[in-house]
Design a protein around this motif. Structure first.
Motif, PDB file in Angstrom:
ATOM      1  N   ALA A  49       0.593  -1.218  -0.066  1.00 45.40           N
ATOM      2  CA  ALA A  49      -0.045   0.023   0.065  1.00 45.40           C
ATOM      3  C   ALA A  49       0.901   1.262  -0.112  1.00 45.40           C
ATOM      4  O   ALA A  49       0.567   2.308  -0.467  1.00 45.40           O
ATOM      5  CB  ALA A  49      -0.798   0.044   1.146  1.00 45.40           C
ATOM      6  N   GLN A  50       2.019   1.169   0.750  1.00 39.88           N
ATOM      7  CA  GLN A  50       3.034   2.155   0.776  1.00 39.88           C
ATOM      8  C   GLN A  50       3.005   3.327  -0.359  1.00 39.88           C
ATOM      9  O   GLN A  50       2.719   4.569  -0.273  1.00 39.88           O
ATOM     10  CB  GLN A  50       4.247   2.040   1.397  1.00 39.88           C
ATOM     11  CG  GLN A  50       4.995   3.116   1.717  1.00 39.88           C
ATOM     12  CD  GLN A  50       6.135   2.680   2.702  1.00 39.88           C
ATOM     13  OE1 GLN A  50       6.536   1.400   2.898  1.00 39.88           O
ATOM     14  NE2 GLN A  50       6.575   3.389   3.475  1.00 39.88           N
ATOM     15  N   GLU A  51       3.444   2.781  -1.563  1.00 37.81           N
ATOM     16  CA  GLU A  51       3.587   3.752  -2.721  1.00 37.81           C
ATOM     17  C   GLU A  51       2.227   4.474  -3.075  1.00 37.81           C
ATOM     18  O   GLU A  51       2.276   5.662  -3.466  1.00 37.81           O
ATOM     19  CB  GLU A  51       4.329   3.073  -3.948  1.00 37.81           C
ATOM     20  CG  GLU A  51       3.265   1.738  -4.369  1.00 37.81           C
ATOM     21  CD  GLU A  51       3.926   1.241  -5.697  1.00 37.81           C
ATOM     22  OE1 GLU A  51       4.177   2.072  -6.636  1.00 37.81           O
ATOM     23  OE2 GLU A  51       4.033   0.074  -5.802  1.00 37.81           O
ATOM     24  N   PHE A  52       1.158   3.838  -2.981  1.00 38.85           N
ATOM     25  CA  PHE A  52       0.014   4.433  -3.526  1.00 38.85           C
ATOM     26  C   PHE A  52      -0.458   5.280  -2.201  1.00 38.85           C
ATOM     27  O   PHE A  52      -0.659   6.606  -2.694  1.00 38.85           O
ATOM     28  CB  PHE A  52      -1.272   3.351  -3.377  1.00 38.85           C
ATOM     29  CG  PHE A  52      -0.938   2.445  -4.484  1.00 38.85           C
ATOM     30  CD1 PHE A  52      -1.229   2.525  -5.841  1.00 38.85           C
ATOM     31  CD2 PHE A  52      -0.544   1.139  -3.923  1.00 38.85           C
ATOM     32  CE1 PHE A  52      -0.787   1.551  -6.782  1.00 38.85           C
ATOM     33  CE2 PHE A  52      -0.208  -0.050  -4.868  1.00 38.85           C
ATOM     34  CZ  PHE A  52      -0.445   0.244  -6.338  1.00 38.85           C
ATOM     35  N   VAL A  53      -0.454   5.082  -1.343  1.00 45.49           N
ATOM     36  CA  VAL A  53      -0.832   6.101   0.127  1.00 45.49           C
ATOM     37  C   VAL A  53       0.192   7.480   0.046  1.00 45.49           C
ATOM     38  O   VAL A  53      -0.271   8.494  -0.067  1.00 45.49           O
ATOM     39  CB  VAL A  53      -0.687   5.351   1.252  1.00 45.49           C
ATOM     40  CG1 VAL A  53      -1.075   6.435   2.477  1.00 45.49           C
ATOM     41  CG2 VAL A  53      -1.657   4.235   1.341  1.00 45.49           C
ATOM     42  N   GLN A  54       1.640   7.050  -0.087  1.00 44.20           N
ATOM     43  CA  GLN A  54       2.343   8.246  -0.177  1.00 44.20           C
ATOM     44  C   GLN A  54       2.145   9.127  -1.323  1.00 44.20           C
ATOM     45  O   GLN A  54       2.574  10.491  -1.466  1.00 44.20           O
ATOM     46  CB  GLN A  54       4.010   7.958  -0.022  1.00 44.20           C
ATOM     47  CG  GLN A  54       4.039   7.446   1.489  1.00 44.20           C
ATOM     48  CD  GLN A  54       5.406   6.864   1.615  1.00 44.20           C
ATOM     49  OE1 GLN A  54       6.122   6.468   0.893  1.00 44.20           O
ATOM     50  NE2 GLN A  54       5.761   6.719   2.859  1.00 44.20           N
ATOM     51  N   SER A  55       2.016   8.682  -2.396  1.00 43.67           N
ATOM     52  CA  SER A  55       1.852   9.634  -3.597  1.00 43.67           C
ATOM     53  C   SER A  55       0.364   9.964  -3.804  1.00 43.67           C
ATOM     54  O   SER A  55       0.093  10.970  -4.650  1.00 43.67           O
ATOM     55  CB  SER A  55       2.200   8.747  -5.026  1.00 43.67           C
ATOM     56  OG  SER A  55       0.922   7.792  -5.249  1.00 43.67           O
TER      57      SER A  55
END
Ligand code: AMP
Length: 182
Positions: A49-55
């Motif tokens: 999930a990290q890359e989606f949430v951070q971007s």
């Protein structure tokens, strides 16, 4: 009772969802919180999930609906749920309908909170969450307009939409919601 809290990022739906949950004794499910805690705990879900949430992008539908299905199967959700930040796409809305149908349940209310875009940016910058820098905020608003706002049309004929002006302090907005749920 199933209540969906709807609105652009930063309109205060998370705050209002938490208040409603506490005061009405209905369990609250925030998909954003589920992702933030998975990221903090470093789980496989968190890593995905990290890359989606951070971007400021959206986590893919299959992942989100999987989390919601798993959560909604728990006993604390048997009498109802306040859904905060879900559904956010047409695919998620359809998956939710299927899930609720299978359980003989239905959405009771969709609380749509609206706040002016520039006010949203101001509020989110004050909130200071990690995914709250100005570029990411504008991207999240864009994603909302493109992918989530069309759900207003999906639900338009349902007779379940409640429109709430979110341009006031927390307790005033809460009072507006409570009044409209009666
Ligand atoms: P929120 O706390 O609801 O603002 O969500 C924070 C972030 O988590 C979003 O910007 C998305 O990256 C992700 N997220 C939360 N809910 C969903 C959802 N229903 N579908 C896809 N991504 C989501």
């Amino acid at each position: 009772m199933i209540i969906v809290m709807f609105g652009a990022p930063g309109v205060g739906k998370g705050t209002q969802a938490a208040l409603l949950a506490e005061r009405k004794g209905i369990h609250h499910l925030s998909t954003g919180e589920a992702f933030r805690s998975a990221i903090a705990a470093g789980t496989e879900l968190g890593k995905t999930a990290q890359e989606f949430v951070q971007s400021g992008g959206l986590v893919p539908d299959e992942i989100v609906t999987g989390i919601v299905e798993e959560a909604m199967a728990k006993p604390e959700f048997s009498s109802g749920a306040i859904l905060d930040g879900f559904p956010r796409t047409l695919g998620q809305a359809q998956a939710l309908d299927l899930l609720l149908n299978a359980q003989g349940k239905a959405i009771a209310h969709i609380v749509n909170i609206t706040v002016d875009n520039e006010e949203i940016v101001k509020r989110m910058l004050l909130r200071g969450r990690q995914d709250d820098n100005e570029d990411v905020i504008r991207h999240r608003l864009h994603v909302y307009n493109e992918q989530t706002a069309p759900l207003l049309e999906y639900y338009a004929g349902s007779g379940k939409m409640i429109n709430i002006a979110g341009d006031a302090d927390i307790e005033t907005v809460y009072a507006r919601i409570e009044e409209s749920l009666r």
